[in-house]
Scaffold this motif. Structure first.
Motif, PDB file in Angstrom:
ATOM      1  N   LEU A  74       1.149  14.414   8.796  1.00 37.62           N
ATOM      2  CA  LEU A  74       1.203  13.082   8.185  1.00 37.62           C
ATOM      3  C   LEU A  74       2.604  12.463   8.256  1.00 37.62           C
ATOM      4  N   PHE A  75       3.609  13.298   8.468  1.00 33.50           N
ATOM      5  CA  PHE A  75       4.960  12.754   8.627  1.00 33.50           C
ATOM      6  C   PHE A  75       5.003  11.766   9.787  1.00 33.50           C
ATOM      7  N   TRP A  76       4.326  12.105  10.885  1.00 31.22           N
ATOM      8  CA  TRP A  76       4.347  11.225  12.057  1.00 31.22           C
ATOM      9  C   TRP A  76       3.534   9.959  11.819  1.00 31.22           C
ATOM     10  N   LYS A  77       2.525  10.036  10.969  1.00 25.95           N
ATOM     11  CA  LYS A  77       1.786   8.833  10.602  1.00 25.95           C
ATOM     12  C   LYS A  77       2.698   7.882   9.830  1.00 25.95           C
ATOM     13  N   LYS A  78       3.416   8.423   8.863  1.00 22.97           N
ATOM     14  CA  LYS A  78       4.338   7.600   8.071  1.00 22.97           C
ATOM     15  C   LYS A  78       5.448   7.033   8.951  1.00 22.97           C
ATOM     16  N   ASN A  79       5.928   7.841   9.874  1.00 20.10           N
ATOM     17  CA  ASN A  79       6.973   7.412  10.795  1.00 20.10           C
ATOM     18  C   ASN A  79       6.481   6.254  11.681  1.00 20.10           C
ATOM     19  N   THR A  80       5.257   6.426  12.224  1.00 18.36           N
ATOM     20  CA  THR A  80       4.676   5.397  13.076  1.00 18.36           C
ATOM     21  C   THR A  80       4.504   4.093  12.314  1.00 18.36           C
ATOM     22  N   GLN A  81       4.013   4.168  11.100  1.00 19.22           N
ATOM     23  CA  GLN A  81       3.762   2.963  10.305  1.00 19.22           C
ATOM     24  C   GLN A  81       5.037   2.197   9.999  1.00 19.22           C
ATOM     25  N   PHE A  82       6.131   2.918   9.806  1.00 16.56           N
ATOM     26  CA  PHE A  82       7.402   2.232   9.538  1.00 16.56           C
ATOM     27  C   PHE A  82       7.814   1.370  10.725  1.00 16.56           C
ATOM     28  N   TRP A  83       7.829   1.956  11.903  1.00 17.65           N
ATOM     29  CA  TRP A  83       8.242   1.201  13.088  1.00 17.65           C
ATOM     30  C   TRP A  83       7.201   0.150  13.469  1.00 17.65           C
ATOM     31  N   MET A  84       5.945   0.403  13.126  1.00 24.39           N
ATOM     32  CA  MET A  84       4.889  -0.554  13.422  1.00 24.39           C
ATOM     33  C   MET A  84       5.072  -1.830  12.612  1.00 24.39           C
ATOM     34  N   ARG A  85       5.556  -1.703  11.382  1.00 23.16           N
ATOM     35  CA  ARG A  85       5.796  -2.900  10.570  1.00 23.16           C
ATOM     36  C   ARG A  85       6.865  -3.783  11.216  1.00 23.16           C
ATOM     37  N   LEU A  86       7.906  -3.176  11.726  1.00 21.91           N
ATOM     38  CA  LEU A  86       8.958  -3.942  12.402  1.00 21.91           C
ATOM     39  C   LEU A  86       8.424  -4.570  13.682  1.00 21.91           C
ATOM     40  N   PHE A  87       7.580  -3.821  14.385  1.00 24.31           N
ATOM     41  CA  PHE A  87       6.948  -4.348  15.600  1.00 24.31           C
ATOM     42  C   PHE A  87       6.117  -5.585  15.273  1.00 24.31           C
TER      43      PHE A  87
ATOM     44  N   GLU B 146      16.348   8.901   4.649  1.00 28.07           N
ATOM     45  CA  GLU B 146      15.299   9.076   5.664  1.00 28.07           C
ATOM     46  C   GLU B 146      15.804   9.920   6.850  1.00 28.07           C
ATOM     47  N   GLU B 147      16.507  10.990   6.537  1.00 32.09           N
ATOM     48  CA  GLU B 147      17.193  11.732   7.602  1.00 32.09           C
ATOM     49  C   GLU B 147      16.219  12.387   8.579  1.00 32.09           C
ATOM     50  N   LYS B 148      15.144  12.950   8.074  1.00 39.23           N
ATOM     51  CA  LYS B 148      14.169  13.580   8.974  1.00 39.23           C
ATOM     52  C   LYS B 148      13.517  12.527   9.869  1.00 39.23           C
ATOM     53  N   MET B 149      13.127  11.416   9.271  1.00 38.56           N
ATOM     54  CA  MET B 149      12.510  10.332  10.036  1.00 38.56           C
ATOM     55  C   MET B 149      13.480   9.800  11.083  1.00 38.56           C
TER      56      MET B 149
ATOM     57  N   LYS C 148      13.603  -0.854   2.722  1.00 41.94           N
ATOM     58  CA  LYS C 148      12.533  -0.129   2.034  1.00 41.94           C
ATOM     59  C   LYS C 148      12.343   1.260   2.609  1.00 41.94           C
ATOM     60  N   GLY C 149      12.546   1.393   3.906  1.00 46.07           N
ATOM     61  CA  GLY C 149      12.347   2.677   4.560  1.00 46.07           C
ATOM     62  C   GLY C 149      10.885   2.951   4.827  1.00 46.07           C
ATOM     63  N   SER C 150      10.564   4.188   5.080  1.00 48.92           N
ATOM     64  CA  SER C 150       9.200   4.559   5.465  1.00 48.92           C
ATOM     65  C   SER C 150       8.375   4.880   4.229  1.00 48.92           C
ATOM     66  N   LYS C 151       7.286   4.141   4.085  1.00 48.20           N
ATOM     67  CA  LYS C 151       6.311   4.417   3.022  1.00 48.20           C
ATOM     68  C   LYS C 151       4.935   4.375   3.652  1.00 48.20           C
ATOM     69  N   GLU C 152       4.184   5.416   3.472  1.00 45.80           N
ATOM     70  CA  GLU C 152       2.872   5.477   4.107  1.00 45.80           C
ATOM     71  C   GLU C 152       1.966   4.399   3.546  1.00 45.80           C
TER      72      GLU C 152
ATOM     73  N   GLU D 232       2.591   7.835  17.468  1.00 48.48           N
ATOM     74  CA  GLU D 232       1.238   8.044  16.951  1.00 48.48           C
ATOM     75  C   GLU D 232       0.520   9.133  17.733  1.00 48.48           C
ATOM     76  N   THR D 233       0.823   9.262  19.003  1.00 47.84           N
ATOM     77  CA  THR D 233       0.253  10.346  19.800  1.00 47.84           C
ATOM     78  C   THR D 233       0.654  11.696  19.214  1.00 47.84           C
ATOM     79  N   LYS D 234       1.913  11.808  18.786  1.00 48.74           N
ATOM     80  CA  LYS D 234       2.367  13.056  18.156  1.00 48.74           C
ATOM     81  C   LYS D 234       1.618  13.302  16.849  1.00 48.74           C
ATOM     82  N   TYR D 235       1.346  12.215  16.111  1.00 44.59           N
ATOM     83  CA  TYR D 235       0.596  12.353  14.852  1.00 44.59           C
ATOM     84  C   TYR D 235      -0.822  12.862  15.121  1.00 44.59           C
ATOM     85  N   VAL D 236      -1.509  12.259  16.083  1.00 45.49           N
ATOM     86  CA  VAL D 236      -2.890  12.637  16.377  1.00 45.49           C
ATOM     87  C   VAL D 236      -2.959  14.068  16.911  1.00 45.49           C
ATOM     88  N   ARG D 237      -2.007  14.441  17.738  1.00 43.83           N
ATOM     89  CA  ARG D 237      -2.032  15.774  18.325  1.00 43.83           C
ATOM     90  C   ARG D 237      -1.653  16.862  17.313  1.00 43.83           C
TER      91      ARG D 237
END
Length: 523
Positions: free
Chosen positions: A50-63, A216-219, A517-521, A41-46
């Motif tokens: 939006l790719f990093w936002k979607k990436n963060t949300q995917f792992w956040m759901r598992l967390f 989800e190769e980029k993610m 499901k993979g990453s969905k914003e 999420e730090t990478k997203y804010v900096r």
């Protein structure tokens, strides 16, 4: 304190071990994944990408799934100190309860406060405040671990306390000594570092699955680049803090160290066994070689344990039989001295009951460590208090094969991750395409259960290795258990087996569904 029926002790131990093992399936992933999503999420804010936002949300759901179930098992674990181990709670509740209370009031509420913002605050609060909340959740999880591990470390090496003969319990006199003991600091840093390693292994394994499926190769690759750096640094940190942990064990728990190496006869310049096969016919003092096969690094155990290449490392038989040359009392002598301490306590309590002021005034100074007489009594007798409850000296020897093999398997898991993380750094940050190295991707998937195995084996070494003590040298497990019916412990044990297994299956199923499901914003 009287010893309880051994079957009640065993069932109570099994119930606690069951709860602890299930709980620990969730804790390290919470610690490790919390750090990684905060970095993402730090990478997203900096970057504003939006790719990093979607990436963060995917792992956040598992967390989130993992965190919720971990809380449920953790609450039950803490309640068991009162239900199954009430004698223990009475004896040291003033000390042991303090870090647990701080964990609940401070660390857990810190997590809970910012958890809602982290999960439901997207697009409702500013990006920077949301990022702050995510870091606070990660910090809160680690602070929770700190206080829990401080409590556990105190059981391994009780410090900062004073015994109260009126209440027959230990009381805290130096909070900072409890918090900043060497045992506590190394246990915390070692456990957290290994949890970061596990979190990284989880992200690497899931990402490897995506790459094998060509989804989800980029993610996956972006997640891998963060996780592999975290994982490699954490693994090196685990090795370093593990060395510190072994040093503290050598100072305060020499029998555990001897069991870790299956060292029966002490040696000067002792070697560290890297691989070995035990002789299971070996009995104490029978003269047989405890190892059928061993590969060792010469003198390394002496270096690790005492920072001296020629230091004497006592073995199991030295600790049992005593070694005057090295100032080691026999266990039988410690049992005698512990019995003296117990008798003095009983005499004090009887004098108090009889209102015998003369006897009370004569005995009370013995339990005051701030006085010269009390300190002398502690050094000569009271520090061996727990030995007075042992029935035989051999009871101080833990399950040597279990500790020995668990320690080596844990080390092998660590070596595996050092090598695979290092190789993945090369693949991910060079012009190599990691997808072409399918064997590495499969190895990363296998690495997920391996990381859990290594983490669990560390606790096996720590907890089985200190038996029969629930508090090192002060209280044995068989006197700590609650005087409750055996049937109630057996019944709740099987209830917990069903409940925890159901929770674990539910978590795995939900996790796999989310991964599929993979990453969905999120909106």
């Amino acid at each position: 304190m009287e010893t309880m029926d051994i079957s009640l002790v065993d069932w109570s131990r099994w119930q606690f071990a069951l709860t602890a093992c299930y709980h620990w399936l969730f804790v390290p992933l919470t610690l490790g994944l919390g750090l990684i999503i905060a970095i993402m999420e730090t990478k997203y804010v900096r970057s504003g990408d939006l790719f990093w936002k979607k990436n963060t949300q995917f792992w956040m759901r598992l967390f989130g799934v993992n965190f919720a179930i971990g809380v449920a098992t953790g609450l039950i674990l803490e309640f068991e100190f009162g239900t199954n181990w009430s004698n223990y709670s009475w004896f040291v509740g003033d000390i042991f309860g303090a870090p647990l209370a701080i964990e609940g009031i401070f660390a857990f509420f810190l997590e809970a406060t910012f958890m809602a913002v982290m999960f439901f605050g997207w697009n409702k609060v500013s990006k920077h405040f949301h990022l702050f909340s995510t870091w606070m959740v990660a910090l809160g999880a680690n602070l929770s671990a700190l206080w829990i591990l401080v409590a556990n470390a105190w059981m391994q090496n009780p410090v900062g306390m004073q015994f109260n003969p009126d209440m027959a319990r230990n009381e805290m006199v130096n909070f900072w000594e409890v918090l900043f003991s060497q045992m506590a600091m190394f246990k915390f840093t070692h456990t957290v570092a290994s949890s970061f390693m596990l979190g990284a292994a989880f992200v690497m394994g899931v990402s490897a699955w995506f790459l094998l499926k060509k989804r989800e190769e980029k993610m996956a690759k972006s997640s891998m680049k963060i996780a592999v750096i975290v994982g490699f640094i954490a693994t090196l940190g685990t090795v370093y803090t593990g060395d510190g942990s072994a040093y503290t064990v050598s100072q305060s728990q020499p029998m555990k160290l001897a069991a870790m190496e299956a060292l029966y006869k002490g040696e000067k310049g002792a070697g560290l066994i890297t691989l070995g096969l035990l002789n299971h016919d070996k009995q104490i003092n029978d003269g047989k070689n405890p190892h059928l096969l061993k590969l060792e690094i010469p003198k390394m155990l002496s270096i690790l344990a005492y920072r001296d290449v020629d230091a004497f490392v006592p073995g199991i038989e030295d600790l049992l039989n005593g070694s005057p040359e090295y100032g080691i009392l026999s266990t039988a002598e410690k049992m005698r001295r512990g019995s003296v301490a117990i008798e003095q306590l009983r005499a004090y309590q009887q004098a108090k009951k009889d209102k015998d002021e003369k006897t009370l005034s004569a005995l009370l100074p013995k339990f005051d460590r701030s006085s010269a007489e009390g300190n002398a009594f502690y050094q000569a007798y009271f520090q061996y208090f727990g030995y007075g409850f042992l029935k035989q000296a051999e009871d101080t020897v833990p399950n040597v094969p279990l500790v020995f093999y668990s320690f080596r398997l844990m080390i092998l898991v660590g070596v595996f991750f050092i090598l695979i993380f290092a190789y993945c750094i090369y693949l991910l940050f060079s012009k190599q395409n990691i997808q072409k190295h399918r064997y590495i991707l499969y190895a990363l998937i296998v690495g997920v259960p391996l990381a859990y195995l290594g983490s669990m084996l560390g606790w096996v070494v720590a907890e089985v290795g200190r038996q029969p003590w629930i508090i090192q040298n002060m209280m044995t497990t068989n006197v700590a258990v609650s005087n409750i019916s055996l049937s109630s412990v057996q019944t709740t044990f099987w209830i917990f087996v069903v409940l925890f297994t159901t929770l674990l299956i539910a978590e795995i199923k939900i996790m796999l569904t989310q991964i599929q499901k993979g990453s969905k914003e999120e909106k």
